[in-house]
Write a protein that holds these residues in place. Structure first.
Motif, PDB file in Angstrom:
ATOM      1  N   ILE A 120       0.849  -1.187   0.000  1.00 28.33           N
ATOM      2  CA  ILE A 120       0.000   0.000   0.000  1.00 28.33           C
ATOM      3  C   ILE A 120       0.888   1.242   0.000  1.00 28.33           C
ATOM      4  O   ILE A 120       1.686   1.439   0.921  1.00 28.33           O
ATOM      5  CB  ILE A 120      -0.943   0.006   1.221  1.00 28.33           C
ATOM      6  CG1 ILE A 120      -1.946  -1.138   1.105  1.00 28.33           C
ATOM      7  CG2 ILE A 120      -1.665   1.346   1.360  1.00 28.33           C
ATOM      8  CD1 ILE A 120      -2.863  -1.045  -0.090  1.00 28.33           C
ATOM      9  N   LYS A 121       0.762   2.043  -1.047  1.00 30.58           N
ATOM     10  CA  LYS A 121       1.552   3.271  -1.202  1.00 30.58           C
ATOM     11  C   LYS A 121       0.838   4.156  -2.222  1.00 30.58           C
ATOM     12  O   LYS A 121      -0.022   3.663  -2.992  1.00 30.58           O
ATOM     13  CB  LYS A 121       2.975   2.952  -1.665  1.00 30.58           C
ATOM     14  CG  LYS A 121       3.050   2.186  -2.979  1.00 30.58           C
ATOM     15  CD  LYS A 121       4.487   1.819  -3.327  1.00 30.58           C
ATOM     16  CE  LYS A 121       4.559   1.023  -4.639  1.00 30.58           C
ATOM     17  NZ  LYS A 121       5.947   0.649  -4.971  1.00 30.58           N
ATOM     18  N   TYR A 171       7.142   2.455   3.148  1.00 33.69           N
ATOM     19  CA  TYR A 171       5.779   2.276   3.651  1.00 33.69           C
ATOM     20  C   TYR A 171       5.590   0.959   4.415  1.00 33.69           C
ATOM     21  O   TYR A 171       4.470   0.636   4.802  1.00 33.69           O
ATOM     22  CB  TYR A 171       4.787   2.332   2.485  1.00 33.69           C
ATOM     23  CG  TYR A 171       4.797   3.668   1.777  1.00 33.69           C
ATOM     24  CD1 TYR A 171       3.965   4.711   2.191  1.00 33.69           C
ATOM     25  CD2 TYR A 171       5.666   3.910   0.708  1.00 33.69           C
ATOM     26  CE1 TYR A 171       3.986   5.946   1.560  1.00 33.69           C
ATOM     27  CE2 TYR A 171       5.691   5.148   0.069  1.00 33.69           C
ATOM     28  CZ  TYR A 171       4.858   6.153   0.509  1.00 33.69           C
ATOM     29  OH  TYR A 171       4.891   7.376  -0.109  1.00 33.69           O
ATOM     30  N   CYS A 172       6.654   0.218   4.643  1.00 34.55           N
ATOM     31  CA  CYS A 172       6.527  -1.117   5.233  1.00 34.55           C
ATOM     32  C   CYS A 172       6.521  -1.090   6.757  1.00 34.55           C
ATOM     33  O   CYS A 172       7.257  -0.330   7.388  1.00 34.55           O
ATOM     34  CB  CYS A 172       7.673  -2.013   4.765  1.00 34.55           C
ATOM     35  SG  CYS A 172       7.480  -2.558   3.070  1.00 34.55           S
ATOM     36  N   SER A 173       5.722  -1.965   7.349  1.00 26.13           N
ATOM     37  CA  SER A 173       5.683  -2.110   8.804  1.00 26.13           C
ATOM     38  C   SER A 173       6.969  -2.754   9.305  1.00 26.13           C
ATOM     39  O   SER A 173       7.679  -3.429   8.539  1.00 26.13           O
ATOM     40  CB  SER A 173       4.489  -2.979   9.201  1.00 26.13           C
ATOM     41  OG  SER A 173       4.674  -4.308   8.724  1.00 26.13           O
ATOM     42  N   ASN A 189      -3.470  -8.406   8.491  1.00 29.12           N
ATOM     43  CA  ASN A 189      -4.003  -7.171   7.923  1.00 29.12           C
ATOM     44  C   ASN A 189      -3.421  -5.907   8.551  1.00 29.12           C
ATOM     45  O   ASN A 189      -3.433  -4.826   7.955  1.00 29.12           O
ATOM     46  CB  ASN A 189      -5.528  -7.146   8.069  1.00 29.12           C
ATOM     47  CG  ASN A 189      -5.967  -7.198   9.531  1.00 29.12           C
ATOM     48  OD1 ASN A 189      -5.646  -8.152  10.238  1.00 29.12           O
ATOM     49  ND2 ASN A 189      -6.699  -6.211   9.987  1.00 29.12           N
ATOM     50  N   ARG A 190      -2.868  -6.020   9.775  1.00 34.48           N
ATOM     51  CA  ARG A 190      -2.337  -4.841  10.454  1.00 34.48           C
ATOM     52  C   ARG A 190      -1.055  -4.314   9.811  1.00 34.48           C
ATOM     53  O   ARG A 190      -0.677  -3.164  10.040  1.00 34.48           O
ATOM     54  CB  ARG A 190      -2.131  -5.142  11.940  1.00 34.48           C
ATOM     55  CG  ARG A 190      -3.450  -5.357  12.684  1.00 34.48           C
ATOM     56  CD  ARG A 190      -3.254  -5.887  14.085  1.00 34.48           C
ATOM     57  NE  ARG A 190      -2.657  -7.215  14.083  1.00 34.48           N
ATOM     58  CZ  ARG A 190      -2.425  -7.934  15.179  1.00 34.48           C
ATOM     59  NH1 ARG A 190      -2.743  -7.444  16.366  1.00 34.48           N
ATOM     60  NH2 ARG A 190      -1.885  -9.126  15.105  1.00 34.48           N
ATOM     61  N   ALA A 191      -0.411  -5.131   8.979  1.00 37.49           N
ATOM     62  CA  ALA A 191       0.738  -4.633   8.210  1.00 37.49           C
ATOM     63  C   ALA A 191       0.264  -3.597   7.189  1.00 37.49           C
ATOM     64  O   ALA A 191       0.896  -2.554   6.994  1.00 37.49           O
ATOM     65  CB  ALA A 191       1.451  -5.786   7.516  1.00 37.49           C
ATOM     66  N   VAL A 206      -0.068  -5.074  17.681  1.00 37.20           N
ATOM     67  CA  VAL A 206      -1.155  -5.117  18.670  1.00 37.20           C
ATOM     68  C   VAL A 206      -1.595  -3.724  19.104  1.00 37.20           C
ATOM     69  O   VAL A 206      -2.694  -3.553  19.640  1.00 37.20           O
ATOM     70  CB  VAL A 206      -0.737  -5.935  19.915  1.00 37.20           C
ATOM     71  CG1 VAL A 206      -0.541  -7.399  19.550  1.00 37.20           C
ATOM     72  CG2 VAL A 206       0.517  -5.364  20.558  1.00 37.20           C
ATOM     73  N   GLN A 207      -0.747  -2.699  18.882  1.00 43.04           N
ATOM     74  CA  GLN A 207      -1.104  -1.335  19.267  1.00 43.04           C
ATOM     75  C   GLN A 207      -1.894  -0.612  18.174  1.00 43.04           C
ATOM     76  O   GLN A 207      -2.412   0.476  18.412  1.00 43.04           O
ATOM     77  CB  GLN A 207       0.172  -0.539  19.577  1.00 43.04           C
ATOM     78  CG  GLN A 207       0.931  -1.041  20.798  1.00 43.04           C
ATOM     79  CD  GLN A 207       2.235  -0.285  21.003  1.00 43.04           C
ATOM     80  OE1 GLN A 207       3.034  -0.121  20.076  1.00 43.04           O
ATOM     81  NE2 GLN A 207       2.444   0.201  22.212  1.00 43.04           N
ATOM     82  N   ARG A 208      -1.998  -1.214  16.999  1.00 44.35           N
ATOM     83  CA  ARG A 208      -2.721  -0.589  15.894  1.00 44.35           C
ATOM     84  C   ARG A 208      -4.207  -0.968  15.926  1.00 44.35           C
ATOM     85  O   ARG A 208      -4.581  -1.936  16.612  1.00 44.35           O
ATOM     86  CB  ARG A 208      -2.118  -1.043  14.550  1.00 44.35           C
ATOM     87  CG  ARG A 208      -0.677  -0.649  14.364  1.00 44.35           C
ATOM     88  CD  ARG A 208      -0.088  -1.263  13.102  1.00 44.35           C
ATOM     89  NE  ARG A 208       1.361  -1.425  13.276  1.00 44.35           N
ATOM     90  CZ  ARG A 208       2.079  -2.413  12.759  1.00 44.35           C
ATOM     91  NH1 ARG A 208       1.494  -3.331  12.008  1.00 44.35           N
ATOM     92  NH2 ARG A 208       3.383  -2.486  12.996  1.00 44.35           N
TER      93      ARG A 208
END
Length: 499
Positions: free
Chosen positions: A148-149, A190-192, A203-205, A272-274
């Motif tokens: 995603i960018k 843009y990467c986690s 999906n949180r990535a 987990v914080q997202r």
């Protein structure tokens, strides 16, 4: 200089024209579909230098994922065909999208809030579709995009929606059934952190990437600045660098605190914080967007880079209360759609004449919107608003929209863009002036349906001789729906009373 493949005919069907784009894995051509009258399509090829069986398999999976998702959401590019040419090179055919990428639209400067919310709502709906999953071999499998960018988001002009936003390039998408680490793939900026580590992702990535992109849309800047623009530099930044605060950026911004909070939550270092889902992000953005006139205040503040006070509120209410019953409409219990201009935009309204006693009964109630659609023989929409107190005391207000007439088409467009409407009520026993207005909201799940019906109606022929038949079908469907709708509203009211 023309490409060497210009004019080449693929599988006796697709005539290649000019190159529309290039990437590390291959290139995309604009082409004519000679079988369907020369309609323009996009054909994506693998690069010859990258070809091997593993890449072939991934390429076919990309086409399959995009095809399945494109059928579920208008916010994902549609794939129409897959094949190999006479030299055994695989390709797939997509809808041709003439527009600009989000990267081009941003222009390295803050994006006005109304445009930000419109784009983000559509991006989230596309991602939501991917994260909900696709059915493969009888099993529903979630899809993580992983790239995603801004350059993978395209914006195209659309007669109904104004600007239609689509998510592109599922070339490195991850199916959640693949539960083993696959190594690093993605765009470093843009990467986690977990994606940089090559770990198993969920999906949180994508939500982390979404947070980076939202910050960039709102400020014109990336939130992280590595010491070197290399993999190692970005690795260190994503793992250990604190993202810029909104107050650190060059532009002076007047952003809602809740908006800054949700963006920062999306950019949390640990998953987990997202927010747990893109639906959660979408719901928060929708709530923020509905705060009166914040968007206009932000747009004005960008003109001179100074924070200005928000304009006066309740202007919509004031304009609606000035409404006067049209002279060409009978004084009777009727319902019809009307568009009202407000601050260079339009507001979808439903004009209603009822007895004064009924108006007093329901004027403080929240309306409930329901929509029914038929695409054939003539595209029509039933916009049903219900005013409800008890099972015995409710009023259903059906409004039929001919989607081949300007008022019907435009009303549907405004409903999908704003997600809100107003009921303008007039009393049978009174004069021609409006008695009161009631604000209504269109639930997010129904906005998605309206968008799909809008596109379907555009592609449907106008058969004006069949309007009565379509209307009859809608009336029959409404009659079967009424008991279920009343029961559903009763449950909702009971649940609220218990809480």
């Amino acid at each position: 200089m023309r490409d060497e493949y210009y004019g080449r005919l693929l599988v006796q069907r697709y005539q290649l024209l000019e190159i529309a784009g290039k990437g590390s894995m291959g290139q995309v051509y604009q082409a004519k579909d000679t079988l369907l009258g020369g309609v323009i399509v996009a054909v994506k090829f693998l690069s010859r230098s990258k070809i091997n069986q593993r890449v072939r398999d991934r390429f076919m999976r990309e086409a399959t994922i995009s095809a399945l998702l494109g059928e579920k959401s208008i916010h994902i590019v549609k794939v129409r065909d897959y094949g190999v040419d006479d030299e055994e090179m695989p390709f797939y055919v997509m809808e041709f999208l003439k527009g600009e990428s989000l990267k081009e639209a941003m222009q390295n400067k803050p994006m006005p809030l109304p445009k930000f919310f419109s784009f983000m709502r559509q991006i989230c709906l596309g991602l939501q579709c991917a994260h909900d999953g696709i059915e493969i071999d009888g099993n529903v499998t979630q899809v993580v995009h992983r790239d995603i960018k801004p350059s993978n988001i395209i914006i195209i002009k659309d007669a109904t929606l104004g600007e239609l936003v689509k998510v592109l390039d599922f070339g490195i998408a991850l199916l959640k059934s693949d539960d083993s680490p696959t190594g690093f793939m993605g765009t470093p900026a843009y990467c986690s952190p977990e994606q940089m580590d090559g770990k198993t992702l969920d999906n949180r990535a994508d939500i982390y990437s979404l947070g980076i992109m939202m910050f960039q849309m709102l400020t014109g800047e990336l939130p992280l600045k590595p010491k070197a623009s290399s993999f190692e530099g970005w690795f260190q930044s994503h793992h250990y660098q604190t993202p810029k605060s909104f107050s650190e950026v060059k532009a002076r911004l007047d952003l809602p605190p809740a908006l800054m909070d949700i963006v920062n939550q999306c950019m949390a270092k640990t998953a987990v914080q997202r927010p747990s889902s893109v639906t959660e992000v979408l719901n928060v953005l929708t709530q923020i967007e509905q705060v009166p006139d914040r968007s206009a205040a932000f747009s004005n503040s960008l003109v001179s880079n100074e924070v200005r006070p928000a304009p006066q509120t309740n202007t919509i209410e004031a304009i609606c209360l000035q409404s006067v019953w049209p002279k060409d409409k009978p004084r009777a219990e009727i319902v019809f759609p009307q568009l009202i201009e407000h601050q260079n935009t339009e507001l979808a309204t439903m004009w209603i004449m009822l007895s004064r006693s009924e108006i007093e009964k329901y004027r403080n109630n929240k309306p409930h919107a329901q929509f029914l659609f038929v695409g054939a023989p003539h595209p029509m929409l039933l916009w049903l608003t219900t005013l409800y107190q008890t099972e015995q005391q409710h009023r259903m207000l059906p409004c039929y929209l001919d989607l081949k007439k300007p008022i019907g088409e435009k009303t549907l467009q405004v409903l999908t863009q704003t997600g809100s409407y107003r009921l303008i009520l007039f009393a049978l026993e009174g004069d021609e002036r409006c008695v009161c207005t009631i604000e209504g909201k269109v639930p997010l799940r129904k906005i998605q349906l309206l968008k799909e019906w809008s596109l379907e109606s555009q592609n449907s022929p106008a058969t004006h001789g069949q309007i009565k038949e379509s209307k009859r079908s809608l009336k029959e469907e409404l009659e079967s729906l009424k008991p279920k709708l009343v029961a559903s509203l009763q449950r909702q009211i009971s649940k609220k009373n218990l809480n």
